[in-house]
Write an enzyme that holds these catalytic residues in place. Structure first.
Site, PDB file in Angstrom:
ATOM      1  N   ALA A  78      -3.022  -1.365   3.880  1.00  0.00           N
ATOM      2  CA  ALA A  78      -2.492  -1.414   5.291  1.00  0.00           C
ATOM      3  C   ALA A  78      -1.355  -2.090   6.016  1.00  0.00           C
ATOM      4  O   ALA A  78      -0.948  -3.286   5.343  1.00  0.00           O
ATOM      5  CB  ALA A  78      -3.602  -1.815   6.040  1.00  0.00           C
ATOM      6  N   ASP A 136      -4.527  -6.059   3.347  1.00  0.00           N
ATOM      7  CA  ASP A 136      -2.889  -6.027   4.021  1.00  0.00           C
ATOM      8  C   ASP A 136      -1.905  -6.006   2.764  1.00  0.00           C
ATOM      9  O   ASP A 136      -1.915  -6.631   1.662  1.00  0.00           O
ATOM     10  CB  ASP A 136      -2.816  -7.572   4.429  1.00  0.00           C
ATOM     11  CG  ASP A 136      -1.513  -7.870   5.221  1.00  0.00           C
ATOM     12  OD1 ASP A 136      -0.605  -6.903   5.293  1.00  0.00           O
ATOM     13  OD2 ASP A 136      -1.104  -8.933   5.805  1.00  0.00           O
ATOM     14  N   CYS A 137      -0.865  -4.963   3.068  1.00  0.00           N
ATOM     15  CA  CYS A 137       0.098  -4.730   2.137  1.00  0.00           C
ATOM     16  C   CYS A 137       0.953  -5.777   2.039  1.00  0.00           C
ATOM     17  O   CYS A 137       1.509  -6.111   1.064  1.00  0.00           O
ATOM     18  CB  CYS A 137       0.934  -3.408   2.900  1.00  0.00           C
ATOM     19  SG  CYS A 137       2.411  -3.059   1.949  1.00  0.00           S
ATOM     20  N   PHE A 138       0.910  -6.648   3.030  1.00  0.00           N
ATOM     21  CA  PHE A 138       1.903  -7.770   2.940  1.00  0.00           C
ATOM     22  C   PHE A 138       1.371  -9.050   2.616  1.00  0.00           C
ATOM     23  O   PHE A 138       1.914 -10.109   2.699  1.00  0.00           O
ATOM     24  CB  PHE A 138       2.883  -8.098   4.483  1.00  0.00           C
ATOM     25  CG  PHE A 138       3.863  -6.997   4.770  1.00  0.00           C
ATOM     26  CD1 PHE A 138       5.015  -7.288   4.210  1.00  0.00           C
ATOM     27  CD2 PHE A 138       3.485  -5.707   5.225  1.00  0.00           C
ATOM     28  CE1 PHE A 138       6.215  -6.229   4.439  1.00  0.00           C
ATOM     29  CE2 PHE A 138       4.538  -4.798   5.534  1.00  0.00           C
ATOM     30  CZ  PHE A 138       5.913  -4.980   5.027  1.00  0.00           C
ATOM     31  N   LYS A 152       6.889 -11.747   1.385  1.00  0.00           N
ATOM     32  CA  LYS A 152       7.389 -10.472   1.333  1.00  0.00           C
ATOM     33  C   LYS A 152       7.969 -10.119   2.754  1.00  0.00           C
ATOM     34  O   LYS A 152       7.530 -10.418   3.792  1.00  0.00           O
ATOM     35  CB  LYS A 152       5.939  -9.613   0.983  1.00  0.00           C
ATOM     36  CG  LYS A 152       6.342  -8.004   0.668  1.00  0.00           C
ATOM     37  CD  LYS A 152       4.869  -7.424   0.342  1.00  0.00           C
ATOM     38  CE  LYS A 152       4.961  -6.059   0.282  1.00  0.00           C
ATOM     39  NZ  LYS A 152       3.685  -5.292  -0.312  1.00  0.00           N
TER      40      LYS A 152
END
Length: 247
Positions: A78, A136-138, A152
């Site tokens: 996400a 969470d993608c980050f 990131k």
């Protein structure tokens, strides 16, 4: 004759339309067209990877916080959009280096070059993370993702089908509003942004740096363009059929 690359610079739009446009550009790539697109988001949106699940509590929290939810056709985790600049590159496989890693490398080179030209100490992460299951993608950088000081800065995802490639990604211009990050269940302070790094650039300056870097990486002149009527219709159908991922 070299392939002609289109350059589309869009303003802010709702999440379903933005994802519909990227899907339309992938369809055009399958048909032989190559496009680089930059865009923003109208309000804040949580984009989900195509197979990612969202529990009811998080759906309710997003609704209460005014965060829209939309699903991507690419994988990954996400991303909370609204404080970022998003890029999309859609092209035939033959217009890019071979394989997933080759195309990721080219796009990563362009992003790093553009960011470094603005004084950002951007570099690739070296080791794959152990947090592949995180929402969470980050939250944690995967191998070969773009970071500053181990945190990131950009996140990307790719889809390859029927000879076409779509890669899109988020470049964090400012940090996510803390109350919205909490609402969607993101931990604070794990990623970074240009603002947190002290890089004060306007949208136009950032765009110019990235466009120059992509022109160099692709070895091609890009012609300013807009969506075709067919692409716009396809994006609008996406909005009508699937305005959000879960609502």
């Amino acid at each position: 004759m070299p392939l002609r690359w289109r350059l589309i610079e869009d303003g802010a739009a709702p999440g379903a339309f933005n994802m519909g446009v990227d899907e339309a550009l992938l369809a055009s790539a399958i048909a032989g067209s190559a496009t680089l697109r930059f865009y923003c988001w109208e309000g804040h949106w949580l984009s989900l990877g195509y197979a990612q699940r969202l529990d009811p509590r998080r759906i309710a929290a997003c609704g209460e916080a005014g965060v829209g939810i939309v699903r991507r056709i690419t994988g990954g985790r996400a991303v909370l959009h609204g404080s970022d600049l998003t890029y999309c590159i859609a092209a035939p496989e033959t217009a890019l280096p071979a394989g997933l890693r080759g195309s990721y490398q080219l796009v990563g080179d362009a992003l790093i070059a553009g960011l470094q030209s603005l004084g950002v100490a951007a570099e690739r992460s070296v080791e794959p993370s152990s947090g592949a299951g995180d929402f969470d993608c980050f939250a944690v950088p995967a191998e070969d993702e773009i970071c500053v000081g181990g945190r990131k800065l950009t996140g990307s995802a790719q889809r390859r089908t029927r000879g076409g490639v779509l890669q899109h990604g988020s470049i964090r211009v400012a940090s996510d509003p803390p109350e919205l990050a909490r609402a969607v269940g993101f931990a604070p302070g794990v990623a970074t942004s240009l603002g947190e790094l002290g890089i004060r650039v306007g949208r136009e300056e950032l765009l110019e740096a990235l466009k120059a870097a992509f022109r160099e990486a692709l070895g091609s002149r890009m012609e300013p363009s807009v969506l075709s009527a067919a692409e716009r219709r396809r994006a609008e159908r996406r909005v009508e059929m699937h305005p959000t991922a879960v609502r």
